[in-house]
Design an enzyme around this catalytic site. Structure first.
Site, mmCIF file in Angstrom:
data_model
loop_
_atom_site.group_PDB
_atom_site.id
_atom_site.type_symbol
_atom_site.label_atom_id
_atom_site.label_comp_id
_atom_site.label_asym_id
_atom_site.label_seq_id
_atom_site.Cartn_x
_atom_site.Cartn_y
_atom_site.Cartn_z
ATOM 1 N N THR A 178 -69.884 24.625 3.774
ATOM 2 C CA THR A 178 -70.179 25.467 2.606
ATOM 3 C C THR A 178 -71.511 25.071 1.956
ATOM 4 O O THR A 178 -72.094 25.870 1.220
ATOM 5 C CB THR A 178 -69.071 25.351 1.531
ATOM 6 O OG1 THR A 178 -68.820 23.965 1.297
ATOM 7 C CG2 THR A 178 -67.787 26.027 1.970
ATOM 8 N N ASP A 179 -72.002 23.848 2.237
ATOM 9 C CA ASP A 179 -73.187 23.384 1.479
ATOM 10 C C ASP A 179 -74.423 24.254 1.730
ATOM 11 O O ASP A 179 -75.076 24.709 0.791
ATOM 12 C CB ASP A 179 -73.479 21.887 1.703
ATOM 13 C CG ASP A 179 -73.773 21.476 3.134
ATOM 14 O OD1 ASP A 179 -73.538 22.288 4.057
ATOM 15 O OD2 ASP A 179 -74.258 20.341 3.341
ATOM 16 N N ALA A 229 -69.798 9.764 13.998
ATOM 17 C CA ALA A 229 -68.361 9.977 13.812
ATOM 18 C C ALA A 229 -68.069 11.050 12.781
ATOM 19 O O ALA A 229 -66.926 11.448 12.610
ATOM 20 C CB ALA A 229 -67.687 8.675 13.396
ATOM 21 N N GLY A 230 -69.083 11.512 12.068
ATOM 22 C CA GLY A 230 -68.838 12.524 11.040
ATOM 23 C C GLY A 230 -68.713 11.911 9.657
ATOM 24 O O GLY A 230 -68.206 12.543 8.732
ATOM 25 N N SER A 260 -71.482 10.499 8.226
ATOM 26 C CA SER A 260 -72.870 10.503 7.730
ATOM 27 C C SER A 260 -73.555 9.156 7.778
ATOM 28 O O SER A 260 -74.189 8.724 6.815
ATOM 29 C CB SER A 260 -72.927 11.059 6.305
ATOM 30 O OG SER A 260 -72.528 12.377 6.323
ATOM 31 N N SER A 261 -73.421 8.506 8.914
ATOM 32 C CA SER A 261 -74.171 7.249 9.086
ATOM 33 C C SER A 261 -75.665 7.536 8.988
ATOM 34 O O SER A 261 -76.434 6.693 8.507
ATOM 35 C CB SER A 261 -73.844 6.603 10.431
ATOM 36 O OG SER A 261 -74.116 7.515 11.473
ATOM 37 N N ASP A 295 -74.503 15.451 2.710
ATOM 38 C CA ASP A 295 -74.389 14.051 3.115
ATOM 39 C C ASP A 295 -75.205 13.128 2.202
ATOM 40 O O ASP A 295 -74.704 12.140 1.678
ATOM 41 C CB ASP A 295 -74.843 13.886 4.571
ATOM 42 C CG ASP A 295 -74.105 14.835 5.509
ATOM 43 O OD1 ASP A 295 -73.108 15.434 5.063
ATOM 44 O OD2 ASP A 295 -74.531 14.982 6.655
ATOM 45 N N TYR A 305 -74.078 23.229 15.739
ATOM 46 C CA TYR A 305 -74.209 23.255 14.274
ATOM 47 C C TYR A 305 -75.216 24.315 13.827
ATOM 48 O O TYR A 305 -74.922 25.149 12.964
ATOM 49 C CB TYR A 305 -74.629 21.867 13.771
ATOM 50 C CG TYR A 305 -74.694 21.771 12.263
ATOM 51 C CD1 TYR A 305 -73.634 21.243 11.535
ATOM 52 C CD2 TYR A 305 -75.815 22.215 11.557
ATOM 53 C CE1 TYR A 305 -73.692 21.161 10.147
ATOM 54 C CE2 TYR A 305 -75.876 22.148 10.181
ATOM 55 C CZ TYR A 305 -74.809 21.617 9.479
ATOM 56 O OH TYR A 305 -74.879 21.557 8.107
ATOM 57 N N GLU A 329 -83.700 15.250 8.217
ATOM 58 C CA GLU A 329 -82.786 15.899 9.173
ATOM 59 C C GLU A 329 -83.358 17.240 9.639
ATOM 60 O O GLU A 329 -83.390 17.527 10.835
ATOM 61 C CB GLU A 329 -81.414 16.168 8.519
ATOM 62 C CG GLU A 329 -80.650 14.933 8.109
ATOM 63 C CD GLU A 329 -80.006 14.200 9.278
ATOM 64 O OE1 GLU A 329 -80.032 14.709 10.409
ATOM 65 O OE2 GLU A 329 -79.500 13.083 9.040
HETATM 66 C C1 GLA Z 1 -72.739 17.855 8.341
HETATM 67 C C2 GLA Z 1 -74.002 18.309 7.621
HETATM 68 C C3 GLA Z 1 -73.688 18.714 6.179
HETATM 69 C C4 GLA Z 1 -72.546 19.713 6.111
HETATM 70 C C5 GLA Z 1 -71.365 19.244 6.968
HETATM 71 C C6 GLA Z 1 -70.293 20.295 7.095
HETATM 72 O O1 GLA Z 1 -72.256 16.691 7.781
HETATM 73 O O2 GLA Z 1 -74.960 17.300 7.644
HETATM 74 O O3 GLA Z 1 -74.843 19.225 5.565
HETATM 75 O O4 GLA Z 1 -72.977 20.988 6.502
HETATM 76 O O5 GLA Z 1 -71.769 18.877 8.274
HETATM 77 O O6 GLA Z 1 -69.737 20.580 5.859
#
Ligand code: GLA
Length: 387
Positions: A38-39, A125-126, A128-129, A174, A224, A162
């Protein structure tokens, strides 16, 4: 609040370089709790900082380069502070550092330095390292170079690394969560206002058990960016009927239904996910306020179902982890967290049952997939800082 690294970074710096660092900084990873993708649609996200951090220690030195040692990567990089920073080497952790230095170089003068990095945040891993690395190095190097920005601008700088350097068209979630996170608190971020608009305490009798599917989630190589394009196409298509729609943030479920026949079907499904996630964030924070944790947990399951069916950013292993969680005592909600396509799932579990839960889910996952998952209880940590 200054954090004491779980490993003594100052000693490590000293043992490597024979001097003390000038600056040390830390930045946490993040957990996306509700509000998936959603961001960048300018919507709402409920998130938190993790109690796992990346630490950077740095000292100015007399040379013509920057030397950076990563303890977790067991690797040292020497970077010239010139145009060669623009050259990215595929798969290298130091690409993030190069991207940060290029951005900082637009704001001030880069001076040679020695640095060490140590990260507790699981990689790819999701959690946000990469944001934790960007933010901690921004804070440490920024301080060394005398560059001052407000928190929002630091978050945007990390996002530019990024977007422009790494090629991932990610939103601000993140870096924002890593900077604005607060101990034991969930933050509600509005990515149109780019502000934290609400906060709620995390219930003390529950914890998040993280179960890493060990399926590598590499967003740069995943779909993505395609998902983002799909969301933008859907919003543009809905705008033809509803001119007030700028982003999917502005779309209600009713508007989406009215446009069902005119929006491409795949784009429609992506939009349906984003619209329902926005709704779940609002309902989720209300449930937490009322102390209805079970209802809150059911929203985690609803979010995962929507990821699986509409956004198609799950994978069979994550689906299994979420499904099996329903049959293990103690868990009241689970979902994938972050970009998706592998990585972690988060499980909301009664605190006193968390150890048992971790063991049981690990056995179930191993039996199903043959893979050993990483499982741990992740606390809600505080936002990034300098010490
Ligand atoms: C990753 C992206 C974020 C966000 C999420 C999904 O972490 O870096 O900006 O879009 O996916 O919510």
């Amino acid at each position: 609040m200054a954090l004491a690294p779980k490993t003594n970074l100052k000693d490590k710096f000293h043992s490597l370089y024979g001097v003390d660092p000038d600056v040390m900084a830390y930045a946490p990873g993040r957990i996306e709790i509700l509000g998936n993708h959603t961001d960048y649609n300018e919507g709402l996200v409920l998130s938190s900082a993790t109690d796992l951090y990346t630490y950077v220690a740095v000292k100015e030195c007399k040379s013509n380069s920057a030397k950076i040692h990563s303890f977790d990567m067991a690797n040292t990089e020497e970077l010239k502070l010139d145009d060669s920073l623009k050259v990215k080497i595929p798969g290298k952790w130091s690409n993030y550092i190069k991207g940060v230095l290029l951005e900082l170089g637009r704001l001030g003068k880069l001076t040679p330095f020695k640095a060490v990095i140590y990260s507790e945040v699981p990689l790819s891993a999701g959690m946000s390292s990469s944001a934790a690395l960007e933010v901690s190095s921004c804070f440490a190097f920024g301080k060394l170079f005398g560059i001052e920005l407000d928190k929002k601008e630091w978050a945007k700088l990390g996002q530019r690394v990024e977007n422009n350097y790494m090629g991932l068209k990610s939103g601000l979630l993140d870096q924002f969560s890593s900077i604005y996170g607060e101990k034991d608190t969930l933050i509600l971020c509005d990515f149109r206002k780019i502000e934290v608009i609400d906060k709620v305490k995390f219930p003390s009798d529950y914890v998040f058990v993280i179960v890493n599917s060990m399926i590598k989630h590499n967003l740069v190589e995943s779909d993505y960016n395609l998902r983002r394009e799909s969301c933008e196409r859907a919003a543009a298509s809905i705008q033809k009927k509803f001119p007030e729609v700028m982003k999917l943030r502005d779309v209600t479920p009713e508007m989406l239904e009215e446009c069902r026949g005119t929006v491409d079907f795949t784009d429609y499904k992506r939009a349906a996910h984003v619209v329902s996630e926005g709704d779940l964030v609002i309902k989720g924070i209300e449930a937490l306020r009322k102390g209805d944790i079970k209802l809150f947990g059911s929203y985690l399951y609803a979010s995962h179902a929507s990821s699986k069916v509409n956004f198609e950013n799950s994978c069979p292993e994550l689906d299994f982890l979420v499904e099996v969680s329903r049959s293990i005592p103690g868990c009241i909600g689970a979902r994938l967290s972050g970009g998706g396509f592998g990585g972690i799932s988060i499980h909301l579990v009664k605190k006193e049952m968390a150890d048992d839960y971790r063991k049981r889910i690990a056995v179930a996952y191993k039996t199903q997939t043959g893979k050993e998952p990483q499982t741990f209880v992740c606390g809600v940590g505080c936002g990034a800082g300098v010490y």
